[in-house]
Design an enzyme around this catalytic site. Structure first.
Site, PDB file in Angstrom:
ATOM      1  N   ASP A  10      -2.166  21.167   1.140  1.00  0.00           N
ATOM      2  CA  ASP A  10      -1.799  19.755   0.938  1.00  0.00           C
ATOM      3  C   ASP A  10      -2.664  18.937   1.885  1.00  0.00           C
ATOM      4  OD1 ASP A  10      -0.299  17.420   0.174  1.00  0.00           O
ATOM      5  OD2 ASP A  10       0.857  17.591   2.025  1.00  0.00           O
ATOM      6  N   SER A  11      -2.626  17.625   1.715  1.00  0.00           N
ATOM      7  CA  SER A  11      -3.375  16.750   2.611  1.00  0.00           C
ATOM      8  C   SER A  11      -2.761  16.721   4.019  1.00  0.00           C
ATOM      9  CB  SER A  11      -3.369  15.333   2.050  1.00  0.00           C
ATOM     10  OG  SER A  11      -2.039  14.869   1.990  1.00  0.00           O
TER      11      SER A  11
ATOM     12  N   CYS B  49       0.132  19.368  -3.593  1.00  0.00           N
ATOM     13  CA  CYS B  49      -0.153  17.947  -3.386  1.00  0.00           C
ATOM     14  C   CYS B  49      -0.344  17.330  -4.768  1.00  0.00           C
ATOM     15  CB  CYS B  49      -1.425  17.828  -2.556  1.00  0.00           C
ATOM     16  SG  CYS B  49      -2.023  16.143  -2.376  1.00  0.00           S
TER      17      CYS B  49
ATOM     18  N   GLU C 254       4.817  11.490   7.728  1.00  0.00           N
ATOM     19  CA  GLU C 254       3.938  12.141   8.717  1.00  0.00           C
ATOM     20  C   GLU C 254       4.379  11.767  10.140  1.00  0.00           C
ATOM     21  OE1 GLU C 254       0.974  14.194   8.298  1.00  0.00           O
ATOM     22  OE2 GLU C 254       1.361  14.336   6.151  1.00  0.00           O
TER      23      GLU C 254
ATOM     24  N   CYS D 142       5.218  13.131  -5.148  1.00  0.00           N
ATOM     25  CA  CYS D 142       4.409  13.334  -3.944  1.00  0.00           C
ATOM     26  C   CYS D 142       5.196  14.328  -3.113  1.00  0.00           C
ATOM     27  CB  CYS D 142       4.238  12.024  -3.183  1.00  0.00           C
ATOM     28  SG  CYS D 142       3.488  12.241  -1.555  1.00  0.00           S
TER      29      CYS D 142
ATOM     30  N   HIS E 198       5.430  14.811  -0.116  1.00  0.00           N
ATOM     31  CA  HIS E 198       6.048  14.289   1.105  1.00  0.00           C
ATOM     32  C   HIS E 198       7.460  13.733   0.840  1.00  0.00           C
ATOM     33  CE1 HIS E 198       1.961  14.409   2.657  1.00  0.00           C
ATOM     34  NE2 HIS E 198       2.365  14.002   3.840  1.00  0.00           N
TER      35      HIS E 198
HETATM   36  N1  DGL Z   1       1.476  15.020  -0.394  1.00  0.00           N
HETATM   37  C1  DGL Z   1       0.496  14.372  -1.193  1.00  0.00           C
HETATM   38  C2  DGL Z   1       0.952  14.292  -2.638  1.00  0.00           C
HETATM   39  O1  DGL Z   1       1.781  15.075  -3.056  1.00  0.00           O
HETATM   40  C3  DGL Z   1       0.061  12.988  -0.820  1.00  0.00           C
HETATM   41  C4  DGL Z   1      -0.247  12.642   0.531  1.00  0.00           C
HETATM   42  C5  DGL Z   1      -1.501  11.850   0.715  1.00  0.00           C
HETATM   43  O2  DGL Z   1      -1.629  10.692   0.296  1.00  0.00           O
HETATM   44  O3  DGL Z   1      -2.369  12.434   1.323  1.00  0.00           O
HETATM   45  O4  DGL Z   1       0.460  13.460  -3.374  1.00  0.00           O
END
Ligand code: DGL
Length: 261
Positions: free
Chosen positions: A6-7, A69, A148, A180, A182
């Site tokens: 993931d990012s 992600c 985050e 997302c 997150h």
């Molecule tokens: N966790 C990432 C997603 O599912 C997004 C986070 C980011 O913008 O880097 O899209």
């Protein structure tokens, strides 16, 4: 070993679901914390980073890749699959499938990063599942930095969530995709603000089932063992905040290694 990236920290919600569903499997996670967020970047950049992440996980011995992600799944799934010729899982398809199955009135909301929403991938996948479905989307760019930062139950976070969800509430959706990885961390706030009658769909839950099917895993059982022993976590930039939020998501402390991509 299953390679997951993931990012940043959000993909750990997928790792948690995989550990719950596949307690006997080793997982290596890469959070690209040095370059997060992906959600505000161009398609070319998201693809470039995703290929680098995959290369790193393969060097660690991954047999297949889970793109934990939504943003990378929206733009880089095909590129990763074409370049590496190995099984690759993404989070959009399973989330769309689960949402259509759960929705009674087929009024489905999707929240995600700017890039994910702009890609239109969710609408396309949902319509493929059922062409009668009505899809309403809302980008929520501030939620990733809040997660985050570990701002989970702050008043400011609740206010921002309420603002973002307002247009979807007026559309009377009955199902909301947390598009997302997150966002499941903010699940309680999101549920409170969208209303108890709206079913939430979490990509983590959806993809864990798909990976379990691929591995012919036995049905889920109660496994009170230390599942995180099976997990190795790499990040591209080690930060104390990552450690704290990782512990919150995994409900267990975890050793974090620095990755050189
Ligand atoms: N966790 C990432 C997603 O599912 C997004 C986070 C980011 O913008 O880097 O899209």
């Amino acid at each position: 070993m299953i390679g997951v990236f993931d990012s940043g920290i959000g993909g750990l919600t997928v790792v948690r679901a995989l550990l719950d569903r596949l307690p006997g499997h080793d997982i290596t996670y890469l959070g690209d914390t040095a370059r997060t967020p992906y959600g505000s970047k161009s398609a070319a950049t998201i693809i470039k980073y995703s290929l680098k992440n995959t290369e790193f996980l393969l060097r660690q011995g991954a047999r297949f890749i889970v793109i934990a992600c939504n943003t990378a799944s929206s733009y880089a799934f095909q590129a990763v699959q074409d370049q590496f010729k190995l099984p690759v899982f993404e989070v959009i398809g399973p989330g769309a499938h689960l949402a259509v199955r759960r929705s009674k009135r087929l009024r489905i909301g999707v929240i995600g990063t700017r890039a994910t929403i702009a890609s239109g991938v969710y609408e396309a996948k949902i319509k493929q599942e059922n062409s009668q479905a009505q899809v309403f989307t809302a980008p929520c760019p501030l939620l990733v930095p809040l997660v985050e930062e570990g701002w989970i139950s702050r008043r400011e976070t609740t206010m921002i969530v309420r603002n973002y969800l307002h247009p979807l509430k007026t559309r009377q959706i009955d199902t909301l995709i947390l598009g997302c990885t997150h966002y499941p961390v903010l699940r309680h706030v999101i549920q409170r603000k969208i209303g108890a009658r709206v079913a939430l769909v979490d990509s983590a839950e959806a993809i864990a089932g798909q990976v379990a099917d691929f591995l012919n895993a036995p049905p889920p059982t109660e496994t009170p063992i230390c599942r995180t022993r099976r997990l190795t976590v790499f990040v591209t930039d080690v930060a104390e905040q990552f450690r704290r939020t990782a512990r919150l998501i995994l409900q267990h402390p975890v050793k974090i290694h620095q990755a050189d991509l």
